[in-house]
Structure formats: C-alpha cells, structure tokens
Write a protein that holds these residues in place. Structure first.
Motif, mmCIF file in Angstrom:
data_model
loop_
_atom_site.group_PDB
_atom_site.id
_atom_site.type_symbol
_atom_site.label_atom_id
_atom_site.label_comp_id
_atom_site.label_asym_id
_atom_site.label_seq_id
_atom_site.Cartn_x
_atom_site.Cartn_y
_atom_site.Cartn_z
ATOM 1 N N LYS A 174 8.267 12.185 0.886
ATOM 2 C CA LYS A 174 7.010 12.258 1.623
ATOM 3 C C LYS A 174 6.209 11.004 1.319
ATOM 4 O O LYS A 174 6.388 10.383 0.289
ATOM 5 N N GLY A 175 5.286 10.644 2.203
ATOM 6 C CA GLY A 175 4.409 9.521 1.929
ATOM 7 C C GLY A 175 4.836 8.243 2.626
ATOM 8 O O GLY A 175 5.943 8.155 3.147
ATOM 9 N N THR A 176 3.950 7.259 2.641
ATOM 10 C CA THR A 176 4.265 6.001 3.318
ATOM 11 C C THR A 176 4.127 4.822 2.368
ATOM 12 O O THR A 176 3.332 4.853 1.441
ATOM 13 N N ILE A 177 4.911 3.815 2.646
ATOM 14 C CA ILE A 177 4.816 2.557 1.911
ATOM 15 C C ILE A 177 4.662 1.439 2.937
ATOM 16 O O ILE A 177 5.467 1.345 3.866
ATOM 17 N N LEU A 178 3.620 0.636 2.773
ATOM 18 C CA LEU A 178 3.449 -0.504 3.655
ATOM 19 C C LEU A 178 3.609 -1.770 2.830
ATOM 20 O O LEU A 178 2.979 -1.914 1.783
ATOM 21 N N SER A 217 11.717 2.698 -4.450
ATOM 22 C CA SER A 217 11.166 3.191 -3.187
ATOM 23 C C SER A 217 10.579 2.041 -2.384
ATOM 24 O O SER A 217 10.731 1.972 -1.165
ATOM 25 N N ILE A 218 9.891 1.126 -3.089
ATOM 26 C CA ILE A 218 9.322 -0.031 -2.381
ATOM 27 C C ILE A 218 10.444 -0.839 -1.745
ATOM 28 O O ILE A 218 10.336 -1.308 -0.615
ATOM 29 N N ARG A 263 0.853 -1.185 0.000
ATOM 30 C CA ARG A 263 0.000 0.000 0.000
ATOM 31 C C ARG A 263 0.891 1.237 0.000
ATOM 32 O O ARG A 263 1.730 1.419 0.884
ATOM 33 N N ILE A 264 0.703 2.064 -1.020
ATOM 34 C CA ILE A 264 1.509 3.280 -1.142
ATOM 35 C C ILE A 264 0.582 4.477 -1.015
ATOM 36 O O ILE A 264 -0.455 4.530 -1.695
ATOM 37 N N ASP A 316 -0.598 7.163 -5.218
ATOM 38 C CA ASP A 316 -1.411 6.339 -4.320
ATOM 39 C C ASP A 316 -1.673 5.029 -5.041
ATOM 40 O O ASP A 316 -2.169 5.022 -6.154
ATOM 41 N N LEU A 317 -1.310 3.933 -4.389
ATOM 42 C CA LEU A 317 -1.422 2.654 -5.099
ATOM 43 C C LEU A 317 -1.660 1.537 -4.096
ATOM 44 O O LEU A 317 -1.042 1.498 -3.038
ATOM 45 N N ASP A 318 -2.581 0.655 -4.477
ATOM 46 C CA ASP A 318 -2.860 -0.517 -3.653
ATOM 47 C C ASP A 318 -2.628 -1.760 -4.491
ATOM 48 O O ASP A 318 -3.258 -1.931 -5.524
ATOM 49 N N ILE A 319 -1.693 -2.590 -4.076
ATOM 50 C CA ILE A 319 -1.456 -3.839 -4.793
ATOM 51 C C ILE A 319 -1.971 -4.963 -3.905
ATOM 52 O O ILE A 319 -1.459 -5.172 -2.811
ATOM 53 N N THR A 320 -2.991 -5.641 -4.387
ATOM 54 C CA THR A 320 -3.564 -6.718 -3.579
ATOM 55 C C THR A 320 -2.726 -7.978 -3.730
ATOM 56 O O THR A 320 -1.897 -8.084 -4.630
ATOM 57 N N GLU A 321 -2.969 -8.945 -2.865
ATOM 58 C CA GLU A 321 -2.133 -10.141 -2.878
ATOM 59 C C GLU A 321 -2.523 -11.067 -4.025
ATOM 60 O O GLU A 321 -3.702 -11.262 -4.306
#
Lengths: 260, 240
Positions: free
Chosen positions: B55-59, B46-47, B3-4, B21-26
């Motif tokens: 700035k911003g978060t990566i999970l 970055s990942i 999740r970015i 903004d990006l969501d990569i599902t499993e």
C-alpha cells in the motif's frame, strides 16, 4: 531484453556444461550414423533420446541457471530495466544456448554424413525443431518453478518431479485410465491426454511425420484418424506453441509481483 | 526529490513497514537509521522498485515509481551484499553495466582512486570481500546521477578506502546531489550526514538534524542519543 539475452547467452556459452552437452550430442550423432548406417532407424533412436533427455536437461539447466545467477539478477533489478525484459532475456539465453548445443551437436555429424543429399532431411529438421520446442517449453517451466520457490532445494526437487511426471508417470496414469475406461469411447480422452503432455505430443508429431503406423500406438492412431496427417501436424504444432506461450505469460505475471 | 506516503509492506505475518511517510528534499545527505529488522533495507528496496509495496505511493522526482523502470536511470544504488556473477571478469562486469545503462561513466578515475587496476583481469569469484566492496563502490559512483542510495557502504573497507569513500560522498554532495545512506557505524553517520531518519517498528520515529536529536533525547553524544531512543522504546514495550 536483447542485451540481457546477449549476456546470458555468452555467459552460458562459456560454461563447461554447454560443451559437455554439445559433445554428448556430437558423439551420439556420430555413433548412430556411422556405426548404424540406417538413417531412418537412426532418426527413431534419436527421437526416443531427444524426447526424454531434452526435457530433463532443459528443466535442470533452467533451475540451476536461475539460482546461480540470483546475484546477477539483483544487480540488474537496480538498473533502469523492465522486469519482464530481465527475466525473458535470461530465459531466452538459456533456452537458445541449449537448443544451439542440440542443433549443432546433431547437425554437424548429419551434414558430414551427407544429409543434404538424402531425402531424410525433412524428418531430421522436424526432429531438431521438436528438440528446440522442448528446450523452450521445459526451460520456461523451470523458470516458473524457480520464480515461485526461493528455496533452492525445493525448486530443484519440484523440477525433477515435474520431469519425472511428464516423461514417465503421466504415461502410466494415462494407460491405466485407458484400461479402466475400456467400456467407453476413448477418442476424446486420449486426444486430450496427448495434448496435455508436451512430451507425448512431440512423440506423436514426429511419428506422424515419419509415417510409421506400427510405432504410433493407440493414441497416435486416434490422433491420425481424427485429424489426418496434415491437420494433425498443424494442430500439434499449435499445441506446442501454446505450451511455450502459457508458461511465458506466467513468468511475466509472477516476476512483476515478486519481491527481491 | 523523494516523497513516500503511507507505505506498507509485510512479508507473510511480519509487518516490516507500517505507514511510512517521508519527504526527502533535494540536496544533502540523509542517513536512514534503525535497529536490525526495522525496515531500512525494505524501504530502500521499495524506492528502487525491487520490493513491491502493499500500500502507499512513492514519488521520485515527482513521478510515481509503480510499474516504471526508467526512473532508475536517475539513481545510483550500492547494494548491501556485494555479490556478483562469479565467472565474469572485473573489467567485463564494468563494461556490461556501462552498456546496460548507456550513460557516460567515470570508471577510470574511480578505478585509480581505489587501486583496482591490478584486479581488472581477475574473475569476480576470486576477489576478497573488501575488494568486492570497492568494486561495488566504483560501479555505484561511476555514473553521474542526481540520487545516490548507499546500503551499508562501509562494510569490509580498510581505513584508506574509508577515507576515500567519505571524500567521494562529500564531493557528490557538493555537486548538489541527494544521498541516502544506511549504516550501523554511528561515527560514520555522524561525520557525513546532514539529517537522520530514524525508523522504528516500521514507522518514521524521528526525522531531523543530529543536534535536534541530541536535544530531544537530552544526550550529549550521538551514539548515546540513538541508544536512549532504543532503550526508551524497549522500556515502553515491556510496560505494555
């Protein structure tokens, strides 16, 4: 970190330059001891060579190793390893292999010469210790330069300038300032001036131990007067340790914030 | 899986990522596309934590990646340019990477698959570009990690190796892994990917399946759909 250290160390141990460096010291040790036959003179000659040559080789090797192993570093960065352990591992790999070439290269002829039976063993050990310190200090400074400069030519240029400055230009400026400020008390200034240059510091440290007042010069004399021989040795050792620790701290700080 | 949120990165004056903004599902294969310089490699790096975002978060798997390194044990990464330390031998490099990771590796199957056995004793500096890329693939796929990131995996490969790479990617997908790919070869992307993420000027311009991209751009084939996005965008820029 130990794994990175191991790979960097063995990588360097296989490189031709480590052998050239080792062979040079071996030759130097043999020539000085067996053709000269005067141990204390040999040690002073060695000191003069070590405090100029070790910093030069340390900076140049450190810079070249960093730029040549850039790909390897990028490969490591994608692995589950901490950045600080990658760079400290590589740094120690370079610094320790350089120190080893020095210690073995000079140590072997001295052992053959019968060093263990002579009373010069402590002077000689101190010389090697200082050589080790200078390798650690100048490799760390080299890594600092390369981490801040991605451009290879700039990095090499800065590294050579740094060596030139600390080994030669610094002394000139220092001497000039002593002459210009002749009218004032110069003890504190010359103490600070010596502490701020690891090459000068190493020279004074060895001369204090050898106890050759003729070679100490003005700064050395001030140093001796101010601290006495015992305290002087301790203070200059602490300064050398600071000279290793400060660049290392900056390596860790910079590498954590850098983009690759 | 990934999740970015609001990711920004600039190099000097050059704003490469501006609010991704990006969501990569499993599970599944995601292709990250975009014109040159749109920030694909920066996003991937970055990942991986090789580039530090402004700035911003990566999970990754729910854990923030900032200042961490162990999450990379769950990622296999194929870098874009396969440069290796030149004075190591192929087998030494494989052994070293296995040692550093400390994970179970399936290198022998892959070495056989890509016919690298004759090169094992050779120095890395003597390998050709294609062989290097094959070795790169072996190093990437030899660990069984749930997330695989491939940056231009097809570079320099011959047709046989390309087929094998595709088989490999499909095999990993069947195991339920998440795979991120960047590529400029549109036919390859169309063949392997389930979903595409299109980056444009540092932002996610489109995310969805290939068929929805085709209907959105009213084009019949994928390559033209991509070209039409670029053209439209170019026209817009000129108007402004």
């Amino acid at each position: 970190m130990l794994k990175i250290l191991k790979y960097s160390f063995f990588d360097l141990m296989r490189s031709r330059w480590s052998y050239v460096y080792f062979a040079f010291y071996l030759l130097l040790g043999v020539v000085l001891l067996f053709l000269n036959n005067d141990l204390s003179k040999a040690i002073i000659t060695l000191m003069n060579i070590i405090i100029i040559l070790v910093p030069l080789i340390g900076t140049v090797f450190g810079v070249m190793y960093y730029y040549n192993s850039k790909e390897f570093t990028e490969l490591l960065l994608a692995q589950p390893l901490k950045r600080s352990s990658i760079f400290l591992g590589q740094y120690l790999g370079v610094a320790l292999s350089l120190s080893m070439s020095l210690i073995l290269g000079l140590g072997i002829p001295f052992v053959i010469y019968g060093l263990f039976k002579s009373n010069a063993i402590w002077d000689f050990s101190l010389l090697l210790l200082i050589g080790g310190f200078l390798s650690l200090i100048f490799t760390a400074l080299a890594f600092n330069i390369t981490l801040s400069n991605d451009n290879k030519i700039k990095g090499v240029g800065y590294a050579i300038l740094l060596w030139l400055f600390l080994a030669i230009i610094y002394d000139g400026i220092f001497l000039m300032s002593l002459i210009l400020l002749e009218a004032y008390p110069l003890d504190k200034l010359s103490l600070a001036g010596t502490m701020l240059n690891p090459i000068d510091l190493s020279r004074i440290l060895i001369l204090l131990k050898l106890d050759i007042s003729a070679l100490l010069g003005y700064t050395g004399a001030v140093f001796k007067q101010f601290f006495g021989t015992g305290l002087g040795l301790i203070v200059s050792f602490l300064m050398l340790i600071t000279w290793v620790a400060a660049p290392l701290a900056r390596i860790i700080y910079v590498c954590k914030r850098k983009d690759f | 899986m990934i999740r970015i949120q609001n990711l920004h990165k600039s190099f000097g004056k050059n704003h490469v990522l501006s609010g991704v903004d990006l969501d990569i599902t499993e599970g599944g294969i995601f292709a990250i596309l975009g014109p040159n310089g749109s920030g694909k490699t920066t996003l991937i790096k970055s990942i991986l934590g090789m580039v530090i975002p402004d700035k911003g978060t990566i999970l990754v798997e729910g854990v923030p990646t900032k200042n961490r390194s162990l999450y990379r044990n769950r990622i296999d990464y194929l870098p874009q340019i396969a440069n290796f330390p030149g004075n190591l031998k192929v087998c030494e490099l494989i052994r070293m990477i296995k040692d550093l990771r400390g994970k179970v590796a399936y290198d022998s199957i892959l070495i056989e698959k890509f016919q690298l056995a004759p090169y094992l004793g050779k120095k890395l500096s003597t390998l050709s570009g294609g062989t290097r890329q094959k070795l790169n693939i072996v190093l990437t796929f030899m660990f069984d990690s749930p997330l695989i990131i491939l940056d231009e995996p097809t570079t320099g490969l011959d047709p046989i190796s390309l087929i094998q790479l595709k088989q490999l990617i499909h095999g990993e997908k069947k195991k339920g892994k998440t795979i991120l790919i960047t590529s400029h070869i549109m036919s390859f992307v169309e063949e392997v990917s389930d979903e595409i993420v299109f980056l444009l000027e540092g932002q996610v311009y489109f995310k969805g399946s290939i068929s929805s991209l085709k209907s959105k751009t009213q084009q019949l084939d994928f390559e033209h759909a991509i070209a039409s996005i670029l053209k439209d965008n170019h026209a817009q820029n000129i108007k402004i």
